[in-house]
Design a protein around this motif. Structure first.
Motif, short mmCIF file in Angstrom:
data_model
loop_
_atom_site.label_atom_id
_atom_site.label_comp_id
_atom_site.label_asym_id
_atom_site.label_seq_id
_atom_site.Cartn_x
_atom_site.Cartn_y
_atom_site.Cartn_z
N PRO A 121 0.81 -1.23 0.00
CA PRO A 121 0.00 0.00 0.00
C PRO A 121 0.84 1.28 0.00
O PRO A 121 0.57 2.21 -0.77
N ILE A 122 1.87 1.32 0.85
CA ILE A 122 2.67 2.55 0.91
C ILE A 122 3.52 2.70 -0.34
O ILE A 122 3.79 3.82 -0.79
N ALA A 123 3.94 1.58 -0.93
CA ALA A 123 4.71 1.65 -2.18
C ALA A 123 3.86 2.23 -3.30
O ALA A 123 4.35 3.01 -4.13
N MET A 124 2.57 1.89 -3.32
CA MET A 124 1.68 2.43 -4.35
C MET A 124 1.44 3.93 -4.11
O MET A 124 1.25 4.68 -5.07
N VAL A 125 1.45 4.34 -2.84
CA VAL A 125 1.32 5.77 -2.54
C VAL A 125 2.57 6.52 -2.99
O VAL A 125 2.50 7.60 -3.58
N TRP A 126 3.72 5.95 -2.68
CA TRP A 126 4.99 6.61 -3.01
C TRP A 126 5.29 6.62 -4.51
O TRP A 126 5.70 7.63 -5.07
N PHE A 127 5.09 5.48 -5.15
CA PHE A 127 5.55 5.31 -6.54
C PHE A 127 4.43 5.17 -7.56
O PHE A 127 4.70 5.15 -8.77
N GLY A 128 3.19 5.03 -7.09
CA GLY A 128 2.10 4.82 -8.03
C GLY A 128 2.04 3.38 -8.48
O GLY A 128 2.83 2.53 -8.07
N VAL A 129 1.09 3.08 -9.34
CA VAL A 129 0.94 1.73 -9.88
C VAL A 129 1.84 1.58 -11.10
O VAL A 129 1.76 2.39 -12.02
N GLY A 130 2.69 0.56 -11.08
CA GLY A 130 3.51 0.35 -12.26
C GLY A 130 4.92 -0.10 -11.94
O GLY A 130 5.18 -0.76 -10.93
N GLU A 131 5.83 0.30 -12.80
CA GLU A 131 7.21 -0.19 -12.81
C GLU A 131 7.92 0.03 -11.49
O GLU A 131 8.53 -0.88 -10.92
N ARG A 132 7.88 1.25 -10.97
CA ARG A 132 8.69 1.58 -9.80
C ARG A 132 8.22 0.84 -8.54
O ARG A 132 9.05 0.46 -7.70
N THR A 133 6.91 0.65 -8.40
CA THR A 133 6.41 -0.11 -7.25
C THR A 133 6.90 -1.54 -7.30
O THR A 133 7.32 -2.11 -6.28
N THR A 134 6.85 -2.16 -8.47
CA THR A 134 7.30 -3.54 -8.62
C THR A 134 8.78 -3.67 -8.29
O THR A 134 9.20 -4.58 -7.56
N ILE A 135 9.60 -2.78 -8.82
CA ILE A 135 11.04 -2.83 -8.57
C ILE A 135 11.33 -2.58 -7.09
O ILE A 135 12.21 -3.23 -6.50
N PHE A 136 10.60 -1.65 -6.48
CA PHE A 136 10.80 -1.38 -5.05
C PHE A 136 10.52 -2.62 -4.22
O PHE A 136 11.30 -2.97 -3.31
N LEU A 137 9.42 -3.31 -4.48
CA LEU A 137 9.07 -4.51 -3.72
C LEU A 137 10.12 -5.60 -3.90
O LEU A 137 10.52 -6.25 -2.94
N ILE A 138 10.56 -5.80 -5.13
CA ILE A 138 11.58 -6.82 -5.40
C ILE A 138 12.87 -6.49 -4.65
O ILE A 138 13.46 -7.35 -3.99
N ALA A 139 13.31 -5.24 -4.76
CA ALA A 139 14.56 -4.84 -4.11
C ALA A 139 14.45 -4.97 -2.59
O ALA A 139 15.40 -5.42 -1.93
N LEU A 140 13.32 -4.58 -2.04
CA LEU A 140 13.16 -4.60 -0.58
C LEU A 140 13.20 -6.01 -0.03
O LEU A 140 13.96 -6.31 0.90
N VAL A 141 12.38 -6.90 -0.59
CA VAL A 141 12.27 -8.24 0.00
C VAL A 141 13.50 -9.09 -0.29
O VAL A 141 13.86 -9.97 0.51
N SER A 142 14.18 -8.87 -1.40
CA SER A 142 15.37 -9.66 -1.70
C SER A 142 16.61 -9.12 -0.99
O SER A 142 17.63 -9.81 -0.90
N PHE A 143 16.53 -7.90 -0.47
CA PHE A 143 17.66 -7.32 0.25
C PHE A 143 17.97 -8.11 1.53
O PHE A 143 19.14 -8.38 1.83
N PHE A 144 16.95 -8.51 2.27
CA PHE A 144 17.18 -9.06 3.61
C PHE A 144 17.88 -10.41 3.60
O PHE A 144 18.80 -10.62 4.41
N PRO A 145 17.52 -11.38 2.77
CA PRO A 145 18.32 -12.62 2.78
C PRO A 145 19.76 -12.41 2.35
O PRO A 145 20.67 -13.07 2.88
N ILE A 146 19.99 -11.48 1.43
CA ILE A 146 21.36 -11.19 1.01
C ILE A 146 22.13 -10.54 2.16
O ILE A 146 23.26 -10.93 2.48
N TYR A 147 21.51 -9.56 2.79
CA TYR A 147 22.14 -8.85 3.90
C TYR A 147 22.45 -9.78 5.06
O TYR A 147 23.57 -9.80 5.59
N LEU A 148 21.48 -10.57 5.49
CA LEU A 148 21.65 -11.42 6.67
C LEU A 148 22.70 -12.50 6.44
O LEU A 148 23.54 -12.77 7.32
N ASN A 149 22.66 -13.15 5.28
CA ASN A 149 23.63 -14.21 5.01
C ASN A 149 25.04 -13.66 4.83
O ASN A 149 26.02 -14.28 5.27
#
Length: 265
Positions: A121-149
């Motif tokens: 929801p907040i990503a859609m507020v910040w970036f709207g519907v489309g490319e940037r929201t999708t990239i933001f979600l991908i980058a956010l959720v894939s960051f944590f396993p990379i960071y932790l390991n």
């Protein structure tokens, strides 16, 4: 002597998917389950071929496979690349420098507790519907396993090795390049592979929000049009691409540190 390619095929690993397809085919052929709920594997194959080549017009997406595939793949690559950049950087910092861990780690772990879908929801507020929201979600959720390991691998370097390197006159950069990075690399590989896997998962979530192109968009539109075959074809494409990109990533990692191959599996 050159090994024969078919000797590398895991026949035991093929048993389960082949069994599922055969059972699926038998159940679909009985007609006891409506076609719109469970299409036959034969229909899936025909729709998939038409999705790639076009001509038969079995769906509104006839011949559009490469366009949707490239759109989804580019989103995954951009989001995963951002996650890799920041995940490796912050992971090595917190794993190697105690003060950096005290500063960064509590905040990172607090953010990690928020489910990935909770950011939509907040990503859609910040970036709207489309490319940037999708990239933001991908980058956010894939960051944590990379960071932790990465942080775990960097923090598990034996102190004895570090002291030995310093006694031999190695500076901080030399220690990192010759001791920390090789030692942590198996954990880095695990983090990268986990991050890439969730990248494909959250690609679908991002593309279900109303983007025009992409495999996730095809899935959503097919649901609204009653094209069950296309939903399953899109799922199959994502599964295959996820597998192929994971194999490619692992192959690249083996090229970087082939000596650590066994530990990285």
């Amino acid at each position: 002597m050159m090994k024969r390619p078919w000797k590398k095929i895991n026949l035991i690993g093929l048993f389960l998917p082949v069994s599922i397809i055969l059972i699926w085919l038998l159940v679909a052929e009985t007609g006891k389950i409506p076609h719109y709920l469970l299409p036959s594997p034969k229909d899936i194959i025909f729709v998939f071929i038409d999705f790639i080549s076009g001509g038969a017009k079995l769906s509104p997406y006839s011949g559009q496979f490469l366009d949707h595939l490239w759109t989804s793949l580019s989103r995954v690559l951009v989001g995963f690349s951002l996650a890799t950049l920041f995940g490796l950087l912050l992971g090595f910092l917190t794993g190697w420098i105690p003060m950096a861990k005290r500063i960064i780690d509590p905040t990172a772990n607090a953010i990690r507790t928020v489910p990935g879908i909770g950011w939509l929801p907040i990503a859609m507020v910040w970036f709207g519907v489309g490319e940037r929201t999708t990239i933001f979600l991908i980058a956010l959720v894939s960051f944590f396993p990379i960071y932790l390991n990465t942080a775990h691998g960097a923090s598990s370097v034996p102190l004895l090795l570090v002291r030995a390197g310093r006694m031999l006159g190695a500076g901080k950069l030399t220690l990192f390049r010759t001791i920390v990075l090789p030692w942590a690399f198996p954990d880095v590989i695990v983090g990268l592979r986990l991050g890439l896997g969730v990248s494909w998962s959250f690609l679908v979530l991002g593309e279900l929000t109303g983007v025009a192109t992409g495999l996730g968009a095809v899935m959503m539109d097919s649901r609204m049009l009653g094209q069950t075959e296309m939903i399953l074809v899109s799922m199959l494409c994502i599964a295959v691409m996820g597998f192929l990109t994971d194999r490619l990533l692992y192959w690249v990692c083996k090229l970087i540190y082939p000596v650590r191959e066994v530990a990285a599996k």
